[in-house]
Design a protein around this motif. Structure first.
Motif, PDB file in Angstrom:
ATOM      1  N   MET A 185       0.278   8.219  -0.825  1.00  0.00           N
ATOM      2  CA  MET A 185       1.341   7.562  -1.018  1.00  0.00           C
ATOM      3  C   MET A 185       1.496   6.341  -0.115  1.00  0.00           C
ATOM      4  SD  MET A 185       3.901  10.714  -2.069  1.00  0.00           S
ATOM      5  CE  MET A 185       3.230  11.589  -1.056  1.00  0.00           C
ATOM      6  N   ALA A 186       1.949   5.080  -0.523  1.00  0.00           N
ATOM      7  CA  ALA A 186       2.253   3.990   0.326  1.00  0.00           C
ATOM      8  C   ALA A 186       3.399   3.300  -0.282  1.00  0.00           C
ATOM      9  CB  ALA A 186       0.884   3.013   0.216  1.00  0.00           C
ATOM     10  N   ARG A 187       4.035   2.774   0.798  1.00  0.00           N
ATOM     11  CA  ARG A 187       5.406   1.967   0.487  1.00  0.00           C
ATOM     12  C   ARG A 187       5.560   0.932   1.406  1.00  0.00           C
ATOM     13  NH1 ARG A 187       9.887   6.895   1.810  1.00  0.00           N
ATOM     14  NH2 ARG A 187       9.519   6.811   4.082  1.00  0.00           N
TER      15      ARG A 187
ATOM     16  N   ASP B 222      -7.393  -2.151   1.810  1.00  0.00           N
ATOM     17  CA  ASP B 222      -8.743  -2.486   1.204  1.00  0.00           C
ATOM     18  C   ASP B 222      -9.518  -0.925   1.172  1.00  0.00           C
ATOM     19  OD1 ASP B 222      -8.317  -5.019   0.973  1.00  0.00           O
ATOM     20  OD2 ASP B 222      -9.132  -5.516   2.919  1.00  0.00           O
ATOM     21  N   GLU B 223      -8.951  -0.158   2.228  1.00  0.00           N
ATOM     22  CA  GLU B 223      -9.914   1.026   2.086  1.00  0.00           C
ATOM     23  C   GLU B 223      -9.307   2.019   1.113  1.00  0.00           C
ATOM     24  OE1 GLU B 223     -11.040   1.253   6.938  1.00  0.00           O
ATOM     25  OE2 GLU B 223      -9.282   2.137   6.459  1.00  0.00           O
ATOM     26  N   LEU B 224      -8.071   1.927   0.873  1.00  0.00           N
ATOM     27  CA  LEU B 224      -7.474   2.836  -0.438  1.00  0.00           C
ATOM     28  C   LEU B 224      -8.090   2.157  -1.530  1.00  0.00           C
ATOM     29  CD1 LEU B 224      -3.590   2.809   0.665  1.00  0.00           C
ATOM     30  CD2 LEU B 224      -5.319   4.556   0.823  1.00  0.00           C
ATOM     31  N   PHE B 225      -8.311   1.053  -1.699  1.00  0.00           N
ATOM     32  CA  PHE B 225      -8.932   0.507  -2.976  1.00  0.00           C
ATOM     33  C   PHE B 225     -10.345   0.861  -2.819  1.00  0.00           C
ATOM     34  CE2 PHE B 225      -5.707  -2.988  -3.397  1.00  0.00           C
ATOM     35  CZ  PHE B 225      -5.320  -2.738  -4.689  1.00  0.00           C
ATOM     36  N   ALA B 226     -11.021   0.853  -2.028  1.00  0.00           N
ATOM     37  CA  ALA B 226     -12.344   1.337  -1.837  1.00  0.00           C
ATOM     38  C   ALA B 226     -12.454   2.953  -2.349  1.00  0.00           C
ATOM     39  CB  ALA B 226     -13.023   1.268  -0.449  1.00  0.00           C
ATOM     40  N   SER B 227     -11.282   3.736  -1.788  1.00  0.00           N
ATOM     41  CA  SER B 227     -11.317   5.179  -2.197  1.00  0.00           C
ATOM     42  C   SER B 227     -11.083   5.423  -3.603  1.00  0.00           C
ATOM     43  CB  SER B 227     -10.425   5.777  -1.285  1.00  0.00           C
ATOM     44  OG  SER B 227     -10.702   5.735   0.065  1.00  0.00           O
ATOM     45  N   ILE B 228     -10.353   4.533  -4.228  1.00  0.00           N
ATOM     46  CA  ILE B 228     -10.063   4.732  -5.391  1.00  0.00           C
ATOM     47  C   ILE B 228     -11.127   4.202  -6.425  1.00  0.00           C
ATOM     48  CG2 ILE B 228      -9.003   3.774  -7.538  1.00  0.00           C
ATOM     49  CD1 ILE B 228      -6.455   3.071  -5.548  1.00  0.00           C
ATOM     50  N   ARG B 229     -11.929   3.429  -6.083  1.00  0.00           N
ATOM     51  CA  ARG B 229     -13.207   2.918  -6.755  1.00  0.00           C
ATOM     52  C   ARG B 229     -14.299   3.964  -6.512  1.00  0.00           C
ATOM     53  NH1 ARG B 229     -13.412  -1.287  -9.758  1.00  0.00           N
ATOM     54  NH2 ARG B 229     -12.199  -2.979  -9.366  1.00  0.00           N
TER      55      ARG B 229
ATOM     56  N   ALA C 269      -4.716  -4.935 -10.292  1.00  0.00           N
ATOM     57  CA  ALA C 269      -4.158  -4.605  -8.854  1.00  0.00           C
ATOM     58  C   ALA C 269      -4.877  -5.349  -7.765  1.00  0.00           C
ATOM     59  CB  ALA C 269      -3.869  -3.272  -8.809  1.00  0.00           C
ATOM     60  N   GLU C 270      -6.198  -5.117  -8.075  1.00  0.00           N
ATOM     61  CA  GLU C 270      -6.957  -5.626  -6.668  1.00  0.00           C
ATOM     62  C   GLU C 270      -6.776  -7.285  -6.654  1.00  0.00           C
ATOM     63  OE1 GLU C 270     -10.803  -3.166  -5.484  1.00  0.00           O
ATOM     64  OE2 GLU C 270     -10.755  -3.578  -7.542  1.00  0.00           O
ATOM     65  N   ALA C 271      -6.661  -7.784  -7.973  1.00  0.00           N
ATOM     66  CA  ALA C 271      -6.665  -9.282  -8.128  1.00  0.00           C
ATOM     67  C   ALA C 271      -5.394  -9.730  -7.468  1.00  0.00           C
ATOM     68  CB  ALA C 271      -6.950  -9.908  -9.379  1.00  0.00           C
ATOM     69  N   ASN C 272      -4.354  -9.073  -7.748  1.00  0.00           N
ATOM     70  CA  ASN C 272      -3.038  -9.276  -7.102  1.00  0.00           C
ATOM     71  C   ASN C 272      -2.964  -9.188  -5.628  1.00  0.00           C
ATOM     72  OD1 ASN C 272      -1.677  -9.877  -9.517  1.00  0.00           O
ATOM     73  ND2 ASN C 272      -0.572  -7.923  -9.384  1.00  0.00           N
ATOM     74  N   TRP C 273      -3.779  -8.153  -5.139  1.00  0.00           N
ATOM     75  CA  TRP C 273      -3.773  -7.737  -3.562  1.00  0.00           C
ATOM     76  C   TRP C 273      -4.687  -8.964  -2.964  1.00  0.00           C
ATOM     77  CZ3 TRP C 273      -1.754  -6.074   0.521  1.00  0.00           C
ATOM     78  CH2 TRP C 273      -2.329  -5.858   1.462  1.00  0.00           C
ATOM     79  N   GLU C 274      -5.441  -9.481  -3.659  1.00  0.00           N
ATOM     80  CA  GLU C 274      -6.410 -10.484  -3.135  1.00  0.00           C
ATOM     81  C   GLU C 274      -5.828 -11.779  -3.141  1.00  0.00           C
ATOM     82  OE1 GLU C 274     -10.427 -10.900  -4.962  1.00  0.00           O
ATOM     83  OE2 GLU C 274     -10.562  -8.595  -4.645  1.00  0.00           O
TER      84      GLU C 274
ATOM     85  N   LEU D  29       2.556  -6.950  -5.098  1.00  0.00           N
ATOM     86  CA  LEU D  29       1.399  -7.297  -4.346  1.00  0.00           C
ATOM     87  C   LEU D  29       0.138  -6.473  -4.592  1.00  0.00           C
ATOM     88  CD1 LEU D  29       3.362  -7.069  -0.751  1.00  0.00           C
ATOM     89  CD2 LEU D  29       2.421  -9.043  -2.010  1.00  0.00           C
ATOM     90  N   GLY D  30       0.272  -5.545  -5.454  1.00  0.00           N
ATOM     91  CA  GLY D  30      -0.814  -4.878  -6.167  1.00  0.00           C
ATOM     92  C   GLY D  30      -1.564  -3.870  -5.437  1.00  0.00           C
ATOM     93  N   TYR D  31      -1.026  -3.633  -4.168  1.00  0.00           N
ATOM     94  CA  TYR D  31      -1.237  -2.411  -3.318  1.00  0.00           C
ATOM     95  C   TYR D  31      -1.201  -0.927  -4.150  1.00  0.00           C
ATOM     96  CZ  TYR D  31       3.057  -1.576  -1.421  1.00  0.00           C
ATOM     97  OH  TYR D  31       4.679  -1.413  -1.197  1.00  0.00           O
ATOM     98  N   PRO D  32      -1.983  -0.101  -3.792  1.00  0.00           N
ATOM     99  CA  PRO D  32      -1.859   1.476  -4.414  1.00  0.00           C
ATOM    100  C   PRO D  32      -0.695   1.937  -3.779  1.00  0.00           C
ATOM    101  CG  PRO D  32      -4.200   1.058  -3.700  1.00  0.00           C
ATOM    102  CD  PRO D  32      -3.278   0.058  -2.980  1.00  0.00           C
ATOM    103  N   THR D  33       0.411   2.442  -4.686  1.00  0.00           N
ATOM    104  CA  THR D  33       1.507   3.109  -4.109  1.00  0.00           C
ATOM    105  C   THR D  33       1.377   4.634  -4.554  1.00  0.00           C
ATOM    106  OG1 THR D  33       2.530   2.755  -6.174  1.00  0.00           O
ATOM    107  CG2 THR D  33       3.015   1.074  -4.550  1.00  0.00           C
ATOM    108  N   ARG D  34       0.593   5.119  -5.143  1.00  0.00           N
ATOM    109  CA  ARG D  34       0.248   6.419  -5.319  1.00  0.00           C
ATOM    110  C   ARG D  34      -1.022   6.603  -6.024  1.00  0.00           C
ATOM    111  NH1 ARG D  34       3.741  11.122  -6.477  1.00  0.00           N
ATOM    112  NH2 ARG D  34       2.970  12.426  -7.862  1.00  0.00           N
TER     113      ARG D  34
END
Length: 127
Positions: free
Chosen positions: A119-121, A69-76, A7-12, A97-102
């Motif tokens: 949640m993001a949409r 990017d901050e959502l990804f950092a939080s997940i990590r 997902a991060e690769a798709n977002w990048e 797009l790879g961004y976190p939706t839930r």
């Protein structure tokens, strides 16, 4: 690759620095967080936050609202560093797009009001 790395690769690959998306949190927290909010991000920084489903305008408080990017950092952080209080973290991602939706965070038993669902949409680039 794991789901998070893919997902991060798709977002990048999308390379979006300026975009708008809708975000909400389901938790025992500030009532403003429970509403769908439209977050505008310009050059990687939150520049505007308004209610997504009404004409109400939020106060100009931009702190605390995340970028993708901050959502990804939080997940990590939750998955890798974690916390003794976190029992489980599950994540769903946008297929294109790879961004976190839930992001679902479940706390250990005995931790009251600690879990949340983020949640993001409707993410779209800002020209």
């Amino acid at each position: 690759l794991g789901a998070l790395a893919a997902a991060e690769a798709n977002w990048e690959r999308a390379a979006l620095q300026s975009y708008r998306f809708e975000y909400r949190v389901s938790c025992f927290c500030d009532p403003a967080m429970l509403e769908w909010m439209r977050i505008s991000v310009q050059e990687g920084a939150v520049t505007e936050v308004v209610y997504a489903d009404s004409t109400d305008v939020t106060p100009p408080v931009l702190e605390g609202w995340p970028t993708v990017d901050e959502l990804f950092a939080s997940i990590r952080r939750l998955q890798n560093d974690g916390s003794a209080d976190v029992k489980d973290v599950t994540v769903e991602f946008d297929a294109s797009l790879g961004y976190p939706t839930r992001i679902s965070v479940v706390m250990q038993e005995g931790i009251l009001d600690g879990g949340a669902i983020y949640m993001a949409r409707n993410l779209a680039p800002i020209p």
